[in-house]
Write a protein that holds these residues in place. Structure first.
Motif, PDB file in Angstrom:
ATOM      1  N   ILE A 196       0.796  -1.290  -0.001  1.00 25.65           N
ATOM      2  CA  ILE A 196      -0.024  -0.149  -0.070  1.00 25.65           C
ATOM      3  C   ILE A 196       0.947   1.252   0.069  1.00 25.65           C
ATOM      4  CG2 ILE A 196      -1.772   1.450   1.392  1.00 25.65           C
ATOM      5  CD1 ILE A 196      -2.652  -1.399   2.462  1.00 25.65           C
ATOM      6  N   ASP A 197       0.498   1.999  -1.077  1.00 22.50           N
ATOM      7  CA  ASP A 197       1.323   3.428  -1.137  1.00 22.50           C
ATOM      8  C   ASP A 197       0.622   4.556  -0.524  1.00 22.50           C
ATOM      9  OD1 ASP A 197       3.139   5.297  -2.066  1.00 22.50           O
ATOM     10  OD2 ASP A 197       2.255   5.154  -4.167  1.00 22.50           O
ATOM     11  N   LEU A 198       0.881   5.134   0.662  1.00 19.77           N
ATOM     12  CA  LEU A 198       0.594   6.305   1.401  1.00 19.77           C
ATOM     13  C   LEU A 198       1.061   7.462   0.662  1.00 19.77           C
ATOM     14  CD1 LEU A 198       0.302   4.854   4.792  1.00 19.77           C
ATOM     15  CD2 LEU A 198      -1.502   5.170   3.421  1.00 19.77           C
TER      16      LEU A 198
ATOM     17  N   PRO B  85       4.663  -0.334  -8.836  1.00 16.44           N
ATOM     18  CA  PRO B  85       5.455  -1.741  -9.256  1.00 16.44           C
ATOM     19  C   PRO B  85       4.614  -2.923  -8.439  1.00 16.44           C
ATOM     20  CG  PRO B  85       6.963  -0.108  -8.216  1.00 16.44           C
ATOM     21  CD  PRO B  85       5.538   0.402  -8.261  1.00 16.44           C
ATOM     22  N   GLU B  86       4.122  -2.893  -7.489  1.00 18.69           N
ATOM     23  CA  GLU B  86       3.365  -3.909  -6.689  1.00 18.69           C
ATOM     24  C   GLU B  86       2.092  -4.110  -7.460  1.00 18.69           C
ATOM     25  OE1 GLU B  86       5.117  -1.668  -5.284  1.00 18.69           O
ATOM     26  OE2 GLU B  86       6.401  -2.828  -3.925  1.00 18.69           O
ATOM     27  N   LYS B  87       1.582  -3.352  -7.998  1.00 19.79           N
ATOM     28  CA  LYS B  87       0.115  -3.534  -8.896  1.00 19.79           C
ATOM     29  C   LYS B  87       0.632  -4.276  -9.835  1.00 19.79           C
ATOM     30  CE  LYS B  87      -2.052   0.189  -8.986  1.00 19.79           C
ATOM     31  NZ  LYS B  87      -2.839   1.575  -9.729  1.00 19.79           N
ATOM     32  N   ARG B  88       1.450  -3.965 -10.643  1.00 23.18           N
ATOM     33  CA  ARG B  88       2.115  -4.668 -11.895  1.00 23.18           C
ATOM     34  C   ARG B  88       2.129  -5.897 -11.590  1.00 23.18           C
ATOM     35  NH1 ARG B  88       3.736  -2.018 -16.594  1.00 23.18           N
ATOM     36  NH2 ARG B  88       3.291   0.118 -16.767  1.00 23.18           N
ATOM     37  N   ARG B  89       2.953  -5.983 -10.481  1.00 27.06           N
ATOM     38  CA  ARG B  89       3.376  -7.612 -10.051  1.00 27.06           C
ATOM     39  C   ARG B  89       2.232  -8.401  -9.694  1.00 27.06           C
ATOM     40  NH1 ARG B  89       8.319  -5.753  -8.013  1.00 27.06           N
ATOM     41  NH2 ARG B  89       7.484  -5.488  -6.041  1.00 27.06           N
ATOM     42  N   LEU B  90       1.162  -7.765  -9.132  1.00 31.97           N
ATOM     43  CA  LEU B  90      -0.010  -8.474  -8.744  1.00 31.97           C
ATOM     44  C   LEU B  90      -0.964  -9.048  -9.929  1.00 31.97           C
ATOM     45  CD1 LEU B  90      -2.010  -9.341  -6.585  1.00 31.97           C
ATOM     46  CD2 LEU B  90      -3.083  -6.847  -6.604  1.00 31.97           C
ATOM     47  N   PHE B  91      -0.834  -8.189 -10.787  1.00 31.94           N
ATOM     48  CA  PHE B  91      -1.972  -8.354 -11.941  1.00 31.94           C
ATOM     49  C   PHE B  91      -0.983  -9.477 -12.746  1.00 31.94           C
ATOM     50  CE2 PHE B  91      -4.001  -4.059 -11.940  1.00 31.94           C
ATOM     51  CZ  PHE B  91      -5.151  -4.645 -11.099  1.00 31.94           C
ATOM     52  N   ASP B  92       0.151  -9.384 -12.840  1.00 37.42           N
ATOM     53  CA  ASP B  92       1.011 -10.350 -13.517  1.00 37.42           C
ATOM     54  C   ASP B  92       0.783 -11.879 -12.987  1.00 37.42           C
ATOM     55  OD1 ASP B  92       2.858 -10.566 -15.589  1.00 37.42           O
ATOM     56  OD2 ASP B  92       4.806 -10.522 -13.916  1.00 37.42           O
ATOM     57  N   ARG B  93       0.858 -12.015 -11.483  1.00 37.57           N
ATOM     58  CA  ARG B  93       0.792 -13.204 -10.809  1.00 37.57           C
ATOM     59  C   ARG B  93      -0.619 -13.567 -10.874  1.00 37.57           C
ATOM     60  NH1 ARG B  93       2.661 -13.156  -5.711  1.00 37.57           N
ATOM     61  NH2 ARG B  93       2.270 -10.649  -5.717  1.00 37.57           N
ATOM     62  N   LEU B  94      -1.664 -12.726 -10.801  1.00 32.34           N
ATOM     63  CA  LEU B  94      -3.086 -13.047 -11.091  1.00 32.34           C
ATOM     64  C   LEU B  94      -3.226 -13.783 -12.301  1.00 32.34           C
ATOM     65  CD1 LEU B  94      -4.787 -10.079  -9.606  1.00 32.34           C
ATOM     66  CD2 LEU B  94      -4.690 -12.274  -8.416  1.00 32.34           C
ATOM     67  N   GLU B  95      -2.643 -13.432 -13.273  1.00 31.51           N
ATOM     68  CA  GLU B  95      -2.931 -14.059 -14.590  1.00 31.51           C
ATOM     69  C   GLU B  95      -2.239 -15.209 -14.553  1.00 31.51           C
ATOM     70  OE1 GLU B  95      -1.365 -11.628 -18.004  1.00 31.51           O
ATOM     71  OE2 GLU B  95      -1.354 -13.368 -19.357  1.00 31.51           O
ATOM     72  N   ARG B  96      -1.244 -15.349 -13.900  1.00 33.23           N
ATOM     73  CA  ARG B  96      -0.522 -16.822 -13.992  1.00 33.23           C
ATOM     74  C   ARG B  96      -1.341 -17.893 -13.491  1.00 33.23           C
ATOM     75  NH1 ARG B  96       4.777 -15.855 -12.060  1.00 33.23           N
ATOM     76  NH2 ARG B  96       4.972 -13.551 -12.914  1.00 33.23           N
ATOM     77  N   VAL B  97      -2.265 -17.463 -12.246  1.00 35.81           N
ATOM     78  CA  VAL B  97      -3.013 -18.565 -11.716  1.00 35.81           C
ATOM     79  C   VAL B  97      -4.443 -18.370 -12.242  1.00 35.81           C
ATOM     80  CG1 VAL B  97      -1.592 -18.450  -9.364  1.00 35.81           C
ATOM     81  CG2 VAL B  97      -3.715 -16.930  -9.739  1.00 35.81           C
ATOM     82  N   LEU B  98      -4.737 -17.811 -13.247  1.00 35.58           N
ATOM     83  CA  LEU B  98      -5.965 -18.011 -13.890  1.00 35.58           C
ATOM     84  C   LEU B  98      -6.025 -19.195 -14.817  1.00 35.58           C
ATOM     85  CD1 LEU B  98      -8.817 -15.997 -13.905  1.00 35.58           C
ATOM     86  CD2 LEU B  98      -7.747 -15.005 -16.037  1.00 35.58           C
ATOM     87  N   ALA B  99      -7.290 -19.796 -14.600  1.00 36.77           N
ATOM     88  CA  ALA B  99      -7.473 -21.072 -15.917  1.00 36.77           C
ATOM     89  C   ALA B  99      -7.445 -20.565 -16.957  1.00 36.77           C
ATOM     90  CB  ALA B  99      -8.680 -21.816 -15.383  1.00 36.77           C
ATOM     91  N   ASP B 100      -7.135 -21.367 -18.212  1.00 36.58           N
ATOM     92  CA  ASP B 100      -7.092 -20.816 -19.427  1.00 36.58           C
ATOM     93  C   ASP B 100      -8.527 -20.367 -19.901  1.00 36.58           C
ATOM     94  OD1 ASP B 100      -4.652 -21.643 -19.859  1.00 36.58           O
ATOM     95  OD2 ASP B 100      -5.195 -23.518 -21.054  1.00 36.58           O
ATOM     96  N   ASP B 101      -9.715 -20.840 -19.140  1.00 32.87           N
ATOM     97  CA  ASP B 101     -11.086 -20.251 -19.484  1.00 32.87           C
ATOM     98  C   ASP B 101     -11.431 -19.505 -18.478  1.00 32.87           C
ATOM     99  OD1 ASP B 101     -11.149 -22.584 -18.157  1.00 32.87           O
ATOM    100  OD2 ASP B 101     -12.910 -23.425 -19.037  1.00 32.87           O
ATOM    101  N   GLY B 102     -10.633 -18.949 -17.634  1.00 31.14           N
ATOM    102  CA  GLY B 102     -11.054 -18.315 -16.353  1.00 31.14           C
ATOM    103  C   GLY B 102     -11.395 -17.007 -16.529  1.00 31.14           C
ATOM    104  N   SER B 103     -11.863 -16.275 -15.642  1.00 27.47           N
ATOM    105  CA  SER B 103     -12.167 -14.743 -15.661  1.00 27.47           C
ATOM    106  C   SER B 103     -11.644 -13.974 -14.468  1.00 27.47           C
ATOM    107  CB  SER B 103     -13.766 -14.486 -15.645  1.00 27.47           C
ATOM    108  OG  SER B 103     -14.132 -15.189 -16.953  1.00 27.47           O
ATOM    109  N   LEU B 104     -11.065 -12.973 -14.632  1.00 28.57           N
ATOM    110  CA  LEU B 104     -10.678 -12.168 -13.597  1.00 28.57           C
ATOM    111  C   LEU B 104     -11.617 -10.712 -13.389  1.00 28.57           C
ATOM    112  CD1 LEU B 104      -8.405 -10.872 -11.325  1.00 28.57           C
ATOM    113  CD2 LEU B 104      -7.170 -10.204 -13.470  1.00 28.57           C
ATOM    114  N   VAL B 105     -11.990 -10.385 -12.113  1.00 25.45           N
ATOM    115  CA  VAL B 105     -12.811  -9.143 -11.991  1.00 25.45           C
ATOM    116  C   VAL B 105     -12.008  -8.426 -10.977  1.00 25.45           C
ATOM    117  CG1 VAL B 105     -14.839  -8.325 -11.248  1.00 25.45           C
ATOM    118  CG2 VAL B 105     -14.893 -10.798 -12.364  1.00 25.45           C
ATOM    119  N   VAL B 106     -11.707  -7.209 -11.478  1.00 31.14           N
ATOM    120  CA  VAL B 106     -11.160  -6.161 -10.533  1.00 31.14           C
ATOM    121  C   VAL B 106     -12.196  -5.060  -9.982  1.00 31.14           C
ATOM    122  CG1 VAL B 106      -9.008  -6.568 -11.458  1.00 31.14           C
ATOM    123  CG2 VAL B 106     -10.006  -4.639 -12.409  1.00 31.14           C
ATOM    124  N   GLY B 107     -11.676  -4.158  -9.332  1.00 37.18           N
ATOM    125  CA  GLY B 107     -12.634  -3.185  -8.721  1.00 37.18           C
ATOM    126  C   GLY B 107     -13.413  -2.195  -9.959  1.00 37.18           C
TER     127      GLY B 107
END
Ligand SMILES: C[S@@+](CC[C@H](N)C(=O)[O-])C[C@H]1O[C@@H](n2cnc3c(N)ncnc32)[C@H](O)[C@@H]1O
Length: 285
Positions: free
Chosen positions: A22-24, A231-253
């Motif tokens: 978290i960036d304050l 940088p933390e945001k980019r890394r997070l999205f990067d790693r979320l993509e990797r744990v998403l099934a091939d036909d999976g869906s990601l929902v963000v805010g």
């Protein structure tokens, strides 16, 4: 409430990024004061520097976890923003199940592995499970599992109890769904066991490696990346993509977006909401 010096702000801002991502920005000094001053008093410490020194020297990590509990914003509600849950019910689940029906032998259960990442006190997780139950009705043809994680000890403990006070229920839960999925308990309402038992709860920091939890068919990671440093945001999205099934869906805010983060997921729109999937050619179950 004692004031934070500029130097104290800098060391806390760095500590909080290291602990949580978290960036304050410098305008948020008041937030550290508001949230940590009670802890300084509770522990009988001389000030913020004393607290910092003790966090750094507490090898158990317990004090850092207390700070994380205080500093994180756990704002949430049932069916928050409404449309992502409509999208789950009417778009993501039907699409996923259609794509899977042919690949699973008749009689076998279709897996639906869902993750509420940064699920706070559980309202998001139970809204997901209620949406799944409302969409699918009889769950006997499916193997539904929901992982609920959050960095905050107290939030995840609250989520796992599944008991909500009337003021929390009033924020998003309709009387109809309340009577269908909750029972009266402890001056409030408890999520029915058949729903709650589909979920497992775990304290987890999204900065840490979560590759062993996947793959997931649906990930809700909402209203947390918005607080992260770039940088933390980019890394997070990067790693979320990797744990998403091939036909999976990601929902963000609703105020978050993967645009500009260089991800290969593509945005799909459903009414007022967006979800992310791999481009069609990459889909295989
Ligand atoms: C504003 S709440 C959002 C809750 C829910 N996803 C929603 O949209 O209603 C943000 C949550 O993110 C959690 N959080 C913050 N930093 C985190 C991290 N590094 N790892 C996991 N959870 C984190 C907080 O504890 C808090 O519960």
């Amino acid at each position: 409430m004692s004031a934070l010096t500029t130097e104290e702000f800098s060391v806390y801002a760095k500590l909080i990024i290291d602990l949580t991502g978290i960036d304050l920005d410098s305008k948020k000094g008041y937030l550290i004061e508001m949230r940590l001053d009670p802890l300084v008093r509770e522990l009988g410490l001389t000030g913020y520097s004393d607290l910092y020194y003790r966090i750094r020297n507490d090898s158990s990590g317990a004090l850092a976890r207390k700070v994380i509990d205080r500093i994180t914003t756990q704002e949430t509600s049932f069916f928050r923003d409404r449309s992502p849950f409509e999208m789950l019910k009417f778009k993501i689940l039907p699409e996923l199940i259609d794509s899977r029906r042919g690949s699973f032998p008749a009689g076998s259960r279709i897996p639906l592995r869902i993750w509420s990442a940064a699920g706070s006190t559980g309202q998001e997780a139970y809204s997901i499970l209620i949406a799944v139950k409302e969409a699918l009705g009889d769950l006997s043809g499916f193997s539904v599992s929901l992982l609920v994680t959050d960095i905050s000890d107290s939030a995840i403990a609250y989520a796992s109890r599944g008991i909500y006070q009337p003021g929390e229920i009033d924020r998003g839960m309709s009387p109809e769904l309340l009577s269908r999925y909750f029972l009266p308990a402890a001056g409030g309402f408890r999520v029915r066991d058949d729903i709650r038992s589909l979920a497992t709860f775990k304290r987890w920091n999204l900065l840490d490696d979560f590759s062993r939890f996947g793959p997931f068919d649906v990930i809700f990671c909402r209203n947390v990346a918005i607080y992260f440093a770039e940088p933390e945001k980019r890394r997070l999205f990067d790693r979320l993509e990797r744990v998403l099934a091939d036909d999976g869906s990601l929902v963000v805010g609703s105020t978050e977006s993967l645009l500009g983060t260089g991800r290969s997921l593509e945005a799909r729109r459903y009414h007022h909401s967006v979800y992310y999937r791999r481009p069609d050619k990459a889909v295989s179950v």
